[in-house]
Motif scaffolding. Structure first.
Motif, PDB file in Angstrom:
ATOM      1  N   UNK A  67       0.852  -1.179  -0.054  1.00  0.00           N
ATOM      2  CA  UNK A  67       0.085   0.044  -0.046  1.00  0.00           C
ATOM      3  C   UNK A  67       0.965   1.438   0.050  1.00  0.00           C
ATOM      4  N   UNK A  68       2.151   1.089   0.317  1.00  0.00           N
ATOM      5  CA  UNK A  68       2.964   2.139   0.376  1.00  0.00           C
ATOM      6  C   UNK A  68       4.126   2.201  -0.791  1.00  0.00           C
ATOM      7  N   UNK A  69       3.934   1.162  -1.660  1.00  0.00           N
ATOM      8  CA  UNK A  69       4.682   1.247  -3.010  1.00  0.00           C
ATOM      9  C   UNK A  69       5.790   0.284  -3.004  1.00  0.00           C
ATOM     10  N   UNK A  70       5.629  -0.604  -1.960  1.00  0.00           N
ATOM     11  CA  UNK A  70       6.860  -1.537  -1.906  1.00  0.00           C
ATOM     12  C   UNK A  70       6.632  -2.690  -2.693  1.00  0.00           C
ATOM     13  N   UNK A  71       7.566  -2.919  -3.438  1.00  0.00           N
ATOM     14  CA  UNK A  71       7.206  -4.209  -4.179  1.00  0.00           C
ATOM     15  C   UNK A  71       7.428  -5.433  -3.384  1.00  0.00           C
ATOM     16  N   UNK A  72       6.603  -6.336  -3.751  1.00  0.00           N
ATOM     17  CA  UNK A  72       6.618  -7.760  -3.223  1.00  0.00           C
ATOM     18  C   UNK A  72       8.005  -8.433  -2.957  1.00  0.00           C
ATOM     19  N   UNK A  73       8.891  -8.336  -3.989  1.00  0.00           N
ATOM     20  CA  UNK A  73      10.203  -8.823  -3.711  1.00  0.00           C
ATOM     21  C   UNK A  73      10.989  -8.167  -2.810  1.00  0.00           C
ATOM     22  N   UNK A  74      10.762  -6.700  -2.391  1.00  0.00           N
ATOM     23  CA  UNK A  74      11.464  -6.011  -1.498  1.00  0.00           C
ATOM     24  C   UNK A  74      10.947  -6.242   0.137  1.00  0.00           C
ATOM     25  N   UNK A  75       9.879  -7.108   0.158  1.00  0.00           N
ATOM     26  CA  UNK A  75       9.417  -7.504   1.644  1.00  0.00           C
ATOM     27  C   UNK A  75      10.240  -8.721   1.996  1.00  0.00           C
ATOM     28  N   UNK A  76      10.936  -8.819   3.193  1.00  0.00           N
ATOM     29  CA  UNK A  76      11.725  -9.829   3.594  1.00  0.00           C
ATOM     30  C   UNK A  76      11.106 -11.150   3.804  1.00  0.00           C
ATOM     31  N   UNK A  77      11.517 -12.163   3.310  1.00  0.00           N
ATOM     32  CA  UNK A  77      10.988 -13.397   3.420  1.00  0.00           C
ATOM     33  C   UNK A  77      10.828 -13.837   5.052  1.00  0.00           C
ATOM     34  N   UNK A  78      11.710 -13.647   5.682  1.00  0.00           N
ATOM     35  CA  UNK A  78      11.691 -14.083   7.099  1.00  0.00           C
ATOM     36  C   UNK A  78      10.567 -13.182   7.813  1.00  0.00           C
ATOM     37  N   UNK A  79      10.105 -12.043   7.446  1.00  0.00           N
ATOM     38  CA  UNK A  79       8.977 -11.226   7.872  1.00  0.00           C
ATOM     39  C   UNK A  79       7.913 -11.974   7.570  1.00  0.00           C
ATOM     40  N   UNK A  80       7.756 -12.437   6.174  1.00  0.00           N
ATOM     41  CA  UNK A  80       6.576 -13.201   5.709  1.00  0.00           C
ATOM     42  C   UNK A  80       6.235 -14.475   6.520  1.00  0.00           C
ATOM     43  N   UNK A  81       7.391 -15.305   6.755  1.00  0.00           N
ATOM     44  CA  UNK A  81       7.306 -16.298   7.356  1.00  0.00           C
ATOM     45  C   UNK A  81       6.851 -16.255   8.845  1.00  0.00           C
ATOM     46  N   UNK A  82       7.275 -15.340   9.562  1.00  0.00           N
ATOM     47  CA  UNK A  82       6.729 -15.217  10.892  1.00  0.00           C
ATOM     48  C   UNK A  82       5.153 -14.688  10.783  1.00  0.00           C
ATOM     49  N   UNK A  83       4.769 -13.722   9.788  1.00  0.00           N
ATOM     50  CA  UNK A  83       3.533 -13.438   9.688  1.00  0.00           C
ATOM     51  C   UNK A  83       2.693 -14.460   9.421  1.00  0.00           C
ATOM     52  N   UNK A  84       3.179 -15.594   8.747  1.00  0.00           N
ATOM     53  CA  UNK A  84       2.207 -16.578   8.151  1.00  0.00           C
ATOM     54  C   UNK A  84       2.317 -17.947   9.218  1.00  0.00           C
ATOM     55  N   UNK A  85       3.384 -17.780  10.167  1.00  0.00           N
ATOM     56  CA  UNK A  85       3.414 -18.984  10.969  1.00  0.00           C
ATOM     57  C   UNK A  85       2.444 -19.132  12.328  1.00  0.00           C
TER      58      UNK A  85
END
Length: 396
Positions: A67-85
């Motif tokens: 929503x702030x214009x950050x591309x998906x590739x620029x979102x750290x995988x470990x942050x995504x993994x914690x959120x989805x855990x």
């Protein structure tokens, strides 16, 4: 300004994953270590910020930062993994922080000090978030306001949380600065970065896990911004192995942290973990038995209490304990010196337990005496605190 993240510099590299992290609570004596190191070894920890992954932000960092214009590739995988855990976290009772650890240090025992040296801190992203939520900042009931309007940087979420997006850019001298745009004319506030870890601590000898929010004798969420690269934090060991952990990475923070969070963003942090026993511990900090810091230029006495005035007094007592038990000053001279030359700064006012730190210039004191006191410090009984830093002495 894309960050350059160097290769891990420590003897060990500890990523933050659902298997190495806790979310919202600190390690307790029953927590299994995620890493065991020897005394004096170095560890590089890839830390994860909680901002952008919390429930009140949608627990979807790709969508949130997008929503702030950050591309998906620029979102750290470990942050995504914690959120989805499936990491257990009670949003109503636990803290927000992602904590990596515990790390067991061979030979550490209750009564020792763990010296935590921050050797390096490297940005892992070129953006971060400052959030105000739940009426928990310095002005509860006033901010965040229910009529907060969205802007290029700030969004009011359905939860009521107001999150402000900050980018990292290069100034005219090529130094990285934080940038918060405001208004409609392209203006922005630009401020220097000073990365540090908000949470550094040892495992407390408590029956149940502690929330990550209030700091205490165990350290934890101290949010002392001067504990940055090149500094040391001394923590009283409370269980065998010490159980060190870290989290809550910051790119910048003003003393007070008044909105509730600082500029929260992920860091690659490298630490040296050293066990100090007996005489070596007293040579380091005298008879201090609470968290205490050191930089190249200052000794850093830390005061914690639910009341800000009492936190200030605790910082003064800790400073007096250090000056009398380690520098060899008499109490009257030490008190006069603190009044004439030391700086007391508010660390933070938003973590349930308030923090004040006292900066003592090393150049004022000169070389510390080589002899080590053995008598009880005059102020020690007053500096001892319980885990919630209520000011009462109790089981740590």
């Amino acid at each position: 300004m894309s960050p350059h993240v160097p290769a891990p510099e420590g003897r060990f590299h500890l990523p933050t994953t659902p298997k190495t992290a806790r979310w919202g609570t600190l390690p307790h004596p029953g927590s299994s270590p995620v890493l065991i190191v020897r005394d004096g070894e170095t560890v590089t920890v890839d830390t994860v910020s909680h901002e952008g992954i919390l429930e009140d932000q949608g627990r979807d960092p790709v969508r949130f930062f997008g929503a702030y214009g950050v591309a998906e590739r620029e979102v750290l995988p470990d942050a995504r993994a914690i959120a989805e855990s499936t990491l257990e976290r009670d949003p109503g009772a636990d803290g927000p922080h992602v904590v990596t650890g515990p790390i067991s240090v061979t030979g550490a025992m209750p009564g020792d000090l763990l010296k935590v040296e921050t050797l390096s801190l490297h940005r892992r992203a070129d953006y971060g978030i400052v959030s105000s939520r739940h009426g928990k900042g310095a002005l509860p009931g006033h901010l965040p306001a229910p009529d907060t309007a969205d802007s290029a940087a700030t969004r009011r979420l359905p939860s009521g949380t107001v999150s402000t997006f900050c980018t990292v850019e290069a100034d005219a001298t090529a130094r990285p600065v934080g940038v918060i745009p405001y208004g409609t004319t392209g203006r922005a506030a630009r401020f220097p970065l000073r990365p540090f870890m908000g949470v550094m601590g040892v495992t407390a000898a408590t029956a149940h896990p502690l929330s990550t929010v209030p700091p205490g004798r165990h350290g934890g969420n101290l949010d002392v911004k001067v504990l940055d690269t090149g500094t040391a934090l001394y923590l009283p060991v409370q269980i065998d192995g010490a159980g060190f952990y870290t989290g809550d990475p910051h790119y910048a923070q003003g003393n007070g942290e008044v909105a509730l969070t600082a500029l929260e963003a992920p860091l690659r942090a490298t630490f040296r973990l050293t066990v100090l026993k007996g005489a070596a511990a007293r040579r380091a900090v005298g008879l201090i038995d609470t968290p205490f810091g050191e930089s190249d230029t200052h000794w850093i006495a830390i005061g914690l209490h639910k009341d800000l005035d009492e936190a200030m007094r605790a910082a003064v007592r800790a400073a007096l304990t250090f000056l009398t038990s380690r520098a060899g000053m008499d109490a009257a001279s030490a008190y006069a010196y603190l009044s004439a030359a030391a700086d007391l700064e508010i660390s933070q006012v938003v973590d349930q337990v308030q923090g004040v730190h006292c900066l003592i210039r090393k150049s004022d004191i000169g070389e510390l005496p080589s002899d080590i006191p053995v008598q009880k410090g005059e102020f020690m009984s007053e500096t001892a605190v319980s885990p919630d830093c209520s000011g009462t002495k109790g089981t740590p």
